[in-house]
Enzyme design. Structure first.
Site, mmCIF file in Angstrom:
data_model
loop_
_atom_site.group_PDB
_atom_site.id
_atom_site.type_symbol
_atom_site.label_atom_id
_atom_site.label_comp_id
_atom_site.label_asym_id
_atom_site.label_seq_id
_atom_site.Cartn_x
_atom_site.Cartn_y
_atom_site.Cartn_z
ATOM 1 N N HIS A 1 -13.949 4.341 0.704
ATOM 2 C CA HIS A 1 -14.020 3.032 0.047
ATOM 3 C C HIS A 1 -13.749 3.250 -1.432
ATOM 4 O O HIS A 1 -14.513 3.936 -2.109
ATOM 5 C CB HIS A 1 -15.404 2.406 0.263
ATOM 6 C CG HIS A 1 -15.734 2.202 1.711
ATOM 7 N ND1 HIS A 1 -15.352 1.069 2.414
ATOM 8 C CD2 HIS A 1 -16.364 3.000 2.617
ATOM 9 C CE1 HIS A 1 -15.766 1.177 3.673
ATOM 10 N NE2 HIS A 1 -16.375 2.334 3.829
ATOM 11 N N HIS B 1 -17.265 6.559 12.218
ATOM 12 C CA HIS B 1 -18.624 7.093 11.979
ATOM 13 C C HIS B 1 -19.586 6.952 13.166
ATOM 14 O O HIS B 1 -20.582 6.237 13.092
ATOM 15 C CB HIS B 1 -19.243 6.484 10.719
ATOM 16 C CG HIS B 1 -18.999 5.015 10.466
ATOM 17 N ND1 HIS B 1 -19.202 4.047 11.417
ATOM 18 C CD2 HIS B 1 -18.588 4.359 9.352
ATOM 19 C CE1 HIS B 1 -18.911 2.868 10.894
ATOM 20 N NE2 HIS B 1 -18.539 3.029 9.647
ATOM 21 N N ASP C 1 -16.641 8.760 4.970
ATOM 22 C CA ASP C 1 -17.146 7.410 4.704
ATOM 23 C C ASP C 1 -17.657 7.314 3.261
ATOM 24 O O ASP C 1 -18.736 6.770 3.007
ATOM 25 C CB ASP C 1 -18.224 6.987 5.709
ATOM 26 C CG ASP C 1 -18.559 5.498 5.602
ATOM 27 O OD1 ASP C 1 -17.830 4.767 4.903
ATOM 28 O OD2 ASP C 1 -19.554 5.076 6.217
ATOM 29 N N HIS D 1 -11.317 7.767 5.964
ATOM 30 C CA HIS D 1 -12.287 6.673 5.810
ATOM 31 C C HIS D 1 -12.981 6.776 4.455
ATOM 32 O O HIS D 1 -13.998 7.453 4.316
ATOM 33 C CB HIS D 1 -13.319 6.745 6.948
ATOM 34 C CG HIS D 1 -14.240 5.569 7.021
ATOM 35 N ND1 HIS D 1 -14.746 5.089 8.213
ATOM 36 C CD2 HIS D 1 -14.765 4.756 6.070
ATOM 37 C CE1 HIS D 1 -15.530 4.055 7.985
ATOM 38 N NE2 HIS D 1 -15.570 3.837 6.686
HETATM 39 C C1 NCD Z 1 -19.794 0.912 3.458
HETATM 40 C C2 NCD Z 1 -19.473 0.398 2.062
HETATM 41 O O1 NCD Z 1 -20.354 0.468 1.182
HETATM 42 O O2 NCD Z 1 -18.351 -0.055 1.855
HETATM 43 N N1 NCD Z 1 -21.169 1.291 3.525
HETATM 44 C C3 NCD Z 1 -21.710 2.194 4.372
HETATM 45 O O3 NCD Z 1 -22.944 2.303 4.410
HETATM 46 N N2 NCD Z 1 -20.960 2.948 5.154
HETATM 47 C C4 NCD Z 1 -19.459 -0.176 4.401
HETATM 48 C C5 NCD Z 1 -19.961 0.013 5.752
HETATM 49 O O4 NCD Z 1 -19.333 0.749 6.519
HETATM 50 O O5 NCD Z 1 -20.979 -0.595 6.094
HETATM 51 ZN ZN ZN Z 2 -18.222 1.407 8.331
#
Ligand code: NCD
Ligand code: ZN
Length: 448
Positions: free
Chosen positions: A74, A243, A316, A72
């Site tokens: 981004h 999460h 995350d 996970h």
């Molecule tokens: C994530 C993002 O910034 O892409 N942010 C986060 O706080 N985990 C997206 C999300 O899961 O809300």
């Molecule tokens: Zn998320």
């Protein structure tokens, strides 16, 4: 065959490390012999010397594990390269001890078509280094109601589906998506947050009351998680809860198991270590989704890992530019840079969980979730290896992050477990904390 970004086939001997591989029930000093990018053998004594075409890496003092996979992250491309690029995100992953990551589709535009998945995987291969997998969106533009072309994305290489960043709001769309994808193995990964709480900027509780900020209670997550369990039961589709942040969601997972629905779940380091008190003083930088919760939830998450209700660790990794994490809490972007602190922080949170379980939660379990290679150092497996120093205290310095995102709840914290080595397909990407490129000598010796 799923994406792998390596064509060269290096040879390499990792000498003197303690190999901990739960899949082999192995915990012993071994030389890991890598030939043509794969594990060739695990020898109980070091060869006197390695042949000239072979790199010899001194791993004395390290624990060597099946490569850690972060399911996970981004990576922000396309659309938000000021936050992160695929290349900077993969460099952060290598620095953090990860040999593979799976990227969420909440890019701009979203990864919601086969063409976009193909382009993303092409760019990730070009960036090189750590293996990078793509997760396709469940709905078009992640709008929560119109199905994305799931089968086409699967053919293009998507390893799972998720609307992460938001819940797939329409129950009907989610149900149809799961039925539509019944014949393929890709799992659904759910971000659980009831959209009626979309104005929330933190956990709803004593701290939010005191600050006068709108919050989301545990129920906003757990109620959606319960819905996902019911969809998984109705469709027999493989499901995973992203999460998990509350004790109530842990109860939902236990209930799922009690009715025979095998839903897996992940937890992040920040939910294991931080609480909503971090937002005292309107600390906008501490905003994250799901929000940091009270200590009772944090402690329930630790117990859930210890008892095996949660079996996957995920960072995350959600990098943002510094200015996007400042200002009023209501304007700050949610999320932290996580790849470079995840290993140290997760081990710090769970000192009593056996090492074999920690390793499996970082390697075999995410590999199984995503249906990708990994999780074992058995001869023949790709040579993806994570090395750790179990007792080498280090201080988190975000200015040294390879990630463009420098905001972390852990700045200045001291962790004891340090990523020491990242090997992907036999390529040494990180050694003793530094990026590694093959030098003139074929031998790497001694720790700095
Ligand atoms: C994530 C993002 O910034 O892409 N942010 C986060 O706080 N985990 C997206 C999300 O899961 O809300
Ligand atoms: Zn998320």
């Amino acid at each position: 065959m799923k994406a792998g970004n390596h064509n060269l086939e290096p040879n390499c001997d990792l000498v003197g490390g303690r190999v901990v591989d739960p899949s082999l029930k192995l915990d012993a000093i071994r030389t890991v012999v890598i030939r043509r990018g794969r594990i060739a053998a695990l020898l109980d004594r070091a060869p006197a010397e390695s042949d000239a075409a072979c790199e010899r890496v001194d791993c004395a003092g390290m624990v060597l594990c099946p490569g850690f996979i972060d399911p996970h992250v981004h990576l922000r491309e396309p659309g938000d390269s000021h936050k992160e690029t695929i290349a900077s995100g993969l460099a952060a992953a290598a620095a953090g001890g990860f040999t593979a990551v799976a990227a969420m589709p909440n890019t701009r535009p979203a990864l919601d078509t086969p063409e976009r998945v193909t382009a993303f995987l092409r760019d990730a291969r070009a960036a090189g280094g750590v293996r990078c997998y793509a997760i396709g969106a469940v709905t078009q533009g992640r709008n929560g109601c119109q199905l994305a072309p799931l089968l086409g994305m699967a053919s293009a290489g998507a390893v799972a589906f998720s609307d992460d960043g938001a819940t797939t709001t329409s129950l009907r769309a989610l149900y149809n998506a799961a039925r539509y994808a019944a014949a393929i193995p890709q799992a659904f990964l759910s971000h659980c947050h009831d959209p009626s709480f979309d104005d929330a900027v933190m956990h709803e509780g004593e701290v939010s009351d005191r600050l006068g900020l709108p919050g989301a209670p545990a129920l906003a997550e757990a109620a959606v998680a319960a819905r996902e369990v019911l969809v998984a039961r109705a469709t027999r589709k493989r499901w995973h809860i992203c999460h998990v942040s509350t004790a109530m969601t842990v109860d939902v997972l236990r209930w799922a198991r009690s009715i025979g629905v095998d839903v897996s779940a992940e937890v992040t380091p920040h939910h294991l270590l931080c609480t909503d008190e971090a937002l005292e003083g309107f600390a906008a930088g501490m905003r994250v989704n799901p929000p940091l919760r009270p200590a009772t939830d944090r402690d329930a998450l630790k117990r859930a890992v210890a008892e095996g209700t949660i079996t996957i660790f995920a960072s995350d990794h959600a990098p943002h530019a510094r200015h996007e994490k400042e200002g009023p809490v209501s304007c700050a972007c949610p999320g932290f840079s996580g790849l470079e602190t995840a290993v140290g922080a997760t081990f710090a949170a769970l000192p009593d969980v056996p090492l074999t379980a920690m390793v499996a939660n970082f390697s075999a379990h995410p590999a199984r979730l995503l249906g990708v290679p990994g999780g074992s150092l058995a001869p023949g497996a790709p040579a993806d290896i994570t090395g750790l120093f179990l007792n080498r205290p280090w201080v988190v310095d975000p200015s040294a992050f390879r990630s463009r995102g420098k905001v972390t709840p852990f700045a200045g914290w001291t962790f004891t477990v340090q990523p020491a080595l990242t090997v992907v397909g036999g390529h040494v990407l990180m050694y003793a904390g530094a990026p590694h490129s093959r030098g003139v000598a074929n031998t790497v010796r001694g720790m700095p």
